[in-house]
Design an enzyme around this catalytic site. Sequence first.
Site, PDB file in Angstrom:
ATOM      1  N   TRP A  29      -5.303   1.248  -6.975  1.00 36.41           N
ATOM      2  CA  TRP A  29      -4.813   0.819  -5.127  1.00 36.41           C
ATOM      3  C   TRP A  29      -3.545   0.040  -4.878  1.00 36.41           C
ATOM      4  O   TRP A  29      -2.948  -0.807  -3.901  1.00 36.41           O
ATOM      5  CB  TRP A  29      -5.683  -1.160  -5.266  1.00 36.41           C
ATOM      6  CG  TRP A  29      -7.003  -0.795  -5.447  1.00 36.41           C
ATOM      7  CD1 TRP A  29      -7.752   0.163  -5.600  1.00 36.41           C
ATOM      8  CD2 TRP A  29      -7.732  -2.098  -5.737  1.00 36.41           C
ATOM      9  NE1 TRP A  29      -9.897   0.232  -5.742  1.00 36.41           N
ATOM     10  CE2 TRP A  29      -9.918  -1.162  -6.110  1.00 36.41           C
ATOM     11  CE3 TRP A  29      -8.228  -3.276  -5.451  1.00 36.41           C
ATOM     12  CZ2 TRP A  29     -10.787  -1.865  -5.441  1.00 36.41           C
ATOM     13  CZ3 TRP A  29      -9.245  -3.556  -5.069  1.00 36.41           C
ATOM     14  CH2 TRP A  29     -10.615  -3.723  -6.246  1.00 36.41           C
ATOM     15  N   LYS A  30      -2.761  -0.049  -5.824  1.00 37.75           N
ATOM     16  CA  LYS A  30      -1.020  -0.405  -5.641  1.00 37.75           C
ATOM     17  C   LYS A  30      -0.832  -2.226  -5.142  1.00 37.75           C
ATOM     18  O   LYS A  30      -1.582  -2.555  -5.847  1.00 37.75           O
ATOM     19  CB  LYS A  30      -0.629   0.272  -4.622  1.00 37.75           C
ATOM     20  CG  LYS A  30      -0.650   2.162  -5.564  1.00 37.75           C
ATOM     21  CD  LYS A  30       0.349   3.067  -4.853  1.00 37.75           C
ATOM     22  CE  LYS A  30      -0.106   4.306  -4.900  1.00 37.75           C
ATOM     23  NZ  LYS A  30       0.889   4.849  -5.116  1.00 37.75           N
ATOM     24  N   GLY A  81      -4.503   7.054  -5.225  1.00 39.28           N
ATOM     25  CA  GLY A  81      -3.615   6.086  -5.001  1.00 39.28           C
ATOM     26  C   GLY A  81      -3.566   6.358  -3.931  1.00 39.28           C
ATOM     27  O   GLY A  81      -4.898   5.122  -3.447  1.00 39.28           O
ATOM     28  N   GLY A  82      -3.050   6.502  -2.680  1.00 43.96           N
ATOM     29  CA  GLY A  82      -3.712   6.075  -1.280  1.00 43.96           C
ATOM     30  C   GLY A  82      -5.357   6.645  -0.518  1.00 43.96           C
ATOM     31  O   GLY A  82      -6.037   4.606  -0.439  1.00 43.96           O
ATOM     32  N   GLY A 100       1.267   9.751  -2.782  1.00 38.39           N
ATOM     33  CA  GLY A 100       2.164   9.183  -1.610  1.00 38.39           C
ATOM     34  C   GLY A 100       2.649   9.739  -0.358  1.00 38.39           C
ATOM     35  O   GLY A 100       3.148   9.521   0.667  1.00 38.39           O
TER      36      GLY A 100
HETATM   37  C1  PEP Z   1      -0.657   7.083  -7.761  1.00 36.37           C
HETATM   38  O1  PEP Z   1       0.210   6.137  -6.825  1.00 36.37           O
HETATM   39  O2  PEP Z   1      -0.910   6.700  -9.024  1.00 36.37           O
HETATM   40  C2  PEP Z   1      -0.849   7.924  -6.779  1.00 36.37           C
HETATM   41  C3  PEP Z   1      -1.530   9.043  -7.220  1.00 36.37           C
HETATM   42  O3  PEP Z   1      -0.947   7.768  -5.212  1.00 36.37           O
HETATM   43  P1  PEP Z   1      -1.010   8.721  -3.974  1.00 36.37           P
HETATM   44  O4  PEP Z   1      -2.457   9.505  -4.354  1.00 36.37           O
HETATM   45  O5  PEP Z   1      -1.353   7.923  -2.946  1.00 36.37           O
HETATM   46  O6  PEP Z   1      -0.402   9.836  -3.575  1.00 36.37           O
END
Ligand code: PEP
Length: 262
Positions: A10-11, A238-239, A177
Amino acid sequence: MRKPLVAGNWKMNLNHLEAIAHVQRLAFSLKDADFDALDVCVFPPFTDIRSVQTLVDADKLRITYGGQDCAKMDSGAFTGQTSSTFLAKLGAQWVIIGHSERRQFNNESNDDVSKKLVSALRNKLTPILCVGEDLTERNNRTHIRFTLNQLGQSLGNISKSDVSQIVIAYEPVWAIGTGEIATPEDAEEMMSALRNWLGETYGDSAASKVRLLYGGSVKSGTAPGLMAMPNVDGLLVGGASIDPDEFVAICRYRLALVGPRK
Ligand code: PEP
């Protein structure tokens, strides 16, 4: 033999109240058949973890959770840091170590990462170790050498018996991201290089047990293609993990697969 794993990072998103609502939505949508087919874990901010724990325990949910980072030490004068010991006490099973955002914004070195791995293992957490090249290495076609070197240095303090406890996430920095994503073939090229290196370094038995995840702009439309690759054992998202419907759709990648991986 390697159970697939889908992990949601989730960051720095979702406060503890939003976290409760989010996990409730995941719990409503994901069924036993999903958890039988794969492990699902989420990585909330530290401030949410106690709330997530309370919900998971009360409703006996099969969703697991972990920390987005940990300190090298178990306790002491380290203002602002969170130890693996404390995460374990909160029922966390996992911890992300060496995420590129921590390497970039907190200047974490492979040596720091290596010490954090030892701390996580000491506290019986499963580390998800992140490695991956930036765009310059990719364009120079030095991406495999770079990533293997990062892996080797990060695993510097890890014994042969511990290595199979670690999950490795290949996260090309240029894909995190950005909406840019490695093709399934690019991901598989790196994954098979990682597994071969693990085999040469720690033996084939240990290498065959290590789960390798791909991370970088994964969405529900791209998850099945990546998961069809023989050495891709899961996804670090991530996102897209902030949207519960999208995360559930990613966890259901197998519905779009044909063949032995289904
Ligand atoms: C992450 O933060 O590990 C990631 C893979 O981000 P995203 O999916 O947003 O690229």
